[in-house]
Design an enzyme around this catalytic site. Structure first.
Site, PDB file in Angstrom:
ATOM      1  N   LYS A  28     -44.788 -12.943 -28.110  1.00  8.33           N
ATOM      2  CA  LYS A  28     -45.680 -14.036 -27.733  1.00  8.33           C
ATOM      3  C   LYS A  28     -45.464 -15.224 -28.661  1.00  8.33           C
ATOM      4  CE  LYS A  28     -47.812 -11.753 -24.447  1.00  8.33           C
ATOM      5  NZ  LYS A  28     -47.851 -12.176 -23.033  1.00  8.33           N
TER       6      LYS A  28
ATOM      7  N   ASP B 182     -43.018 -15.640 -24.570  1.00  8.00           N
ATOM      8  CA  ASP B 182     -44.045 -15.901 -23.556  1.00  8.00           C
ATOM      9  C   ASP B 182     -45.134 -16.759 -24.181  1.00  8.00           C
ATOM     10  OD1 ASP B 182     -45.907 -15.857 -21.530  1.00  8.00           O
ATOM     11  OD2 ASP B 182     -46.190 -13.686 -21.530  1.00  8.00           O
TER      12      ASP B 182
ATOM     13  N   GLU C  98     -41.114 -17.870 -21.118  1.00 11.79           N
ATOM     14  CA  GLU C  98     -42.022 -17.501 -20.023  1.00 11.79           C
ATOM     15  C   GLU C  98     -43.297 -18.335 -20.013  1.00 11.79           C
ATOM     16  OE1 GLU C  98     -44.494 -13.407 -18.938  1.00 11.79           O
ATOM     17  OE2 GLU C  98     -42.485 -13.283 -19.824  1.00 11.79           O
TER      18      GLU C  98
ATOM     19  N   GLU D 251     -45.966 -14.635 -12.776  1.00  9.34           N
ATOM     20  CA  GLU D 251     -47.091 -13.712 -12.887  1.00  9.34           C
ATOM     21  C   GLU D 251     -48.400 -14.348 -12.442  1.00  9.34           C
ATOM     22  OE1 GLU D 251     -49.168 -13.346 -17.025  1.00  9.34           O
ATOM     23  OE2 GLU D 251     -47.021 -13.326 -17.409  1.00  9.34           O
TER      24      GLU D 251
ATOM     25  N   ASP E 259     -45.679 -10.430  -9.581  1.00  9.18           N
ATOM     26  CA  ASP E 259     -46.596  -9.328  -9.895  1.00  9.18           C
ATOM     27  C   ASP E 259     -47.121  -8.772  -8.577  1.00  9.18           C
ATOM     28  OD1 ASP E 259     -49.166  -8.014 -10.326  1.00  9.18           O
ATOM     29  OD2 ASP E 259     -49.140  -8.800 -12.363  1.00  9.18           O
TER      30      ASP E 259
ATOM     31  N   HIS F  15     -43.982  -8.792 -13.746  1.00  9.92           N
ATOM     32  CA  HIS F  15     -44.997  -8.791 -14.794  1.00  9.92           C
ATOM     33  C   HIS F  15     -45.864  -7.542 -14.734  1.00  9.92           C
ATOM     34  CE1 HIS F  15     -49.338  -9.826 -15.707  1.00  9.92           C
ATOM     35  NE2 HIS F  15     -48.789 -10.057 -16.864  1.00  9.92           N
TER      36      HIS F  15
END
Length: 363
Positions: A169, A198, A224, A250, A273, A300
């Site tokens: 992250k 992400d 992401e 996602e 997703d 995701h």
């Protein structure tokens, strides 16, 4: 007819998170898991599900009980496309949107469970059957609250286990914080391991462009959700400014939204997703759409379901490792040589523990 749906039920199960999960905008506090059970006249039962990460589950449940499930009783469970379309248009005033998509997904995955059970085939084969094993990357060792040393330890553990990738992250207050963490992991694992990042929609376009330029030195596999999901133009501009592939999906809830991203050049990686797109039926449409644009699919979350779908299509690249169903299943997803293995059992391939599910029902 023996394939007619004679009973349709929806219920809610709360699952505590298996570990602390934080990103740049939120914490994952619990998984509200919405189940749909469909029984046909010949005695088969299909169990489908979708989820939220803490809010809205009761709204999805109410939509199912009040509007969608009554339309299914008496319908032929084999007509999956027709049923999805009927439910979608019957709630058109609330589409496209998260609540309706999540409700549709719970129904559609139950219908696919029935389809696979009736055929005696596993989902990965009936949905396409491209291959049975898919590379796996880990997200559990990359949360934003973890220290740099913890990120490095998690990445090294994944590498030792033979997993080809890890996701970290980003979105720390200062860019140098993100960059130092990423460089530490890259230095530890070397050049052969994929590192993804992400941002969870936390950045403006100028900040995302600035950070992407700095991140290029780390050799990232994708960046992401750097921007809000509905900012197609911003993602297109960002994709044009960096060599890092931009990953989105996602937080998109219709096939047409993916089409707009792909056609405009704003998506380098497609992360559809199955719960948020409305089920397996539209998931496969997005995957095949992505293939026409020569884009790879790395879905995701929901690894227990996505392993079969990613294995089904030729452009499925990765399964994301975030275990969340172990409290209500009797076995875990198989992992062999850094690959997730799609189950061979007929149906969705998830080994539900019905007693554990019943114990966690809400209301």
């Amino acid at each position: 007819m023996s394939t007619a749906i004679v009973r349709a039920e929806a219920f809610l199960v709360d699952l505590e998170v298996e570990t602390v999960r934080t990103d740049a905008v939120q914490a994952f506090l619990k998984q509200e898991t919405i189940f749909v059970s469909l029984v046909t006249a010949d005695g088969l039962t299909g169990l489908g599900y979708s989820y939220t990460i803490g809010t809205g589950g009761t709204a999805v449940l109410a939509l199912l009980r009040d509007h969608l499930l009554p339309r299914l009783v008496g319908a032929d469970a084999r007509n999956v496309e027709a049923l999805w379309s009927d439910l979608f248009w019957s709630t058109h005033a609330t589409t496209v949107g998260a609540i309706t998509s999540l409700a549709l997904a719970a129904v559609d995955t139950a219908l696919w469970d029935l389809r696979c059970l009736r055929a005696g085939e596993p989902l990965w084969r009936l949905a396409g059957g491209y291959r049975q094993r898919v590379p796996l990357y880990d997200t559990e060792g990359g949360w934003l609250h973890l220290t740099t040393d913890e990120l490095v330890a998690g990445a090294l553990a994944s590498q030792k286990a033979g997993w080809p990738g890890v996701k970290l992250k980003v979105g720390k207050p200062r860019m140098h914080e993100d960059l130092e963490r990423l460089r530490a992991v890259r230095d530890a694992v070397g050049p052969s391991m994929d590192i993804m990042v992400d941002a969870n929609q936390s950045m403006t376009y100028p900040e995302a462009r600035r950070r992407a330029a700095a991140f290029e030195s780390v050799d990232l596999s994708w960046f992401e959700e750097p921007l809000p999901a509905d900012d197609v133009t911003g993602h297109v501009r960002l994709a044009e400014s960096t060599s890092i592939p931009i990953a989105v999906g996602e937080s998109l809830y219709s096939v047409s939204q993916f089409r707009e991203y792909a056609a405009a050049g704003g998506a380098g990686i497609v992360q559809v997703d199955v719960a948020r797109i409305g089920g397996i039926t539209p998931w496969l449409k997005v995957a095949h759409l992505a293939e026409t644009f020569n884009l790879e699919v790395c879905p995701h979350f929901l690894m227990e379901l996505h392993v079969s779908l990613t294995a089904a299509v030729p452009n499925g690249r990765y399964v994301e490792h975030i275990p969340q169903l172990r409290a209500i299943t009797s076995s875990e997803m198989d992992i062999v040589d850094g690959h997730a293995v799609a189950p061979d059992t007929p149906g969705l391939g998830i080994d539900w523990n019905q007693d554990a599910i019943d114990d966690r029902r809400v209301g």
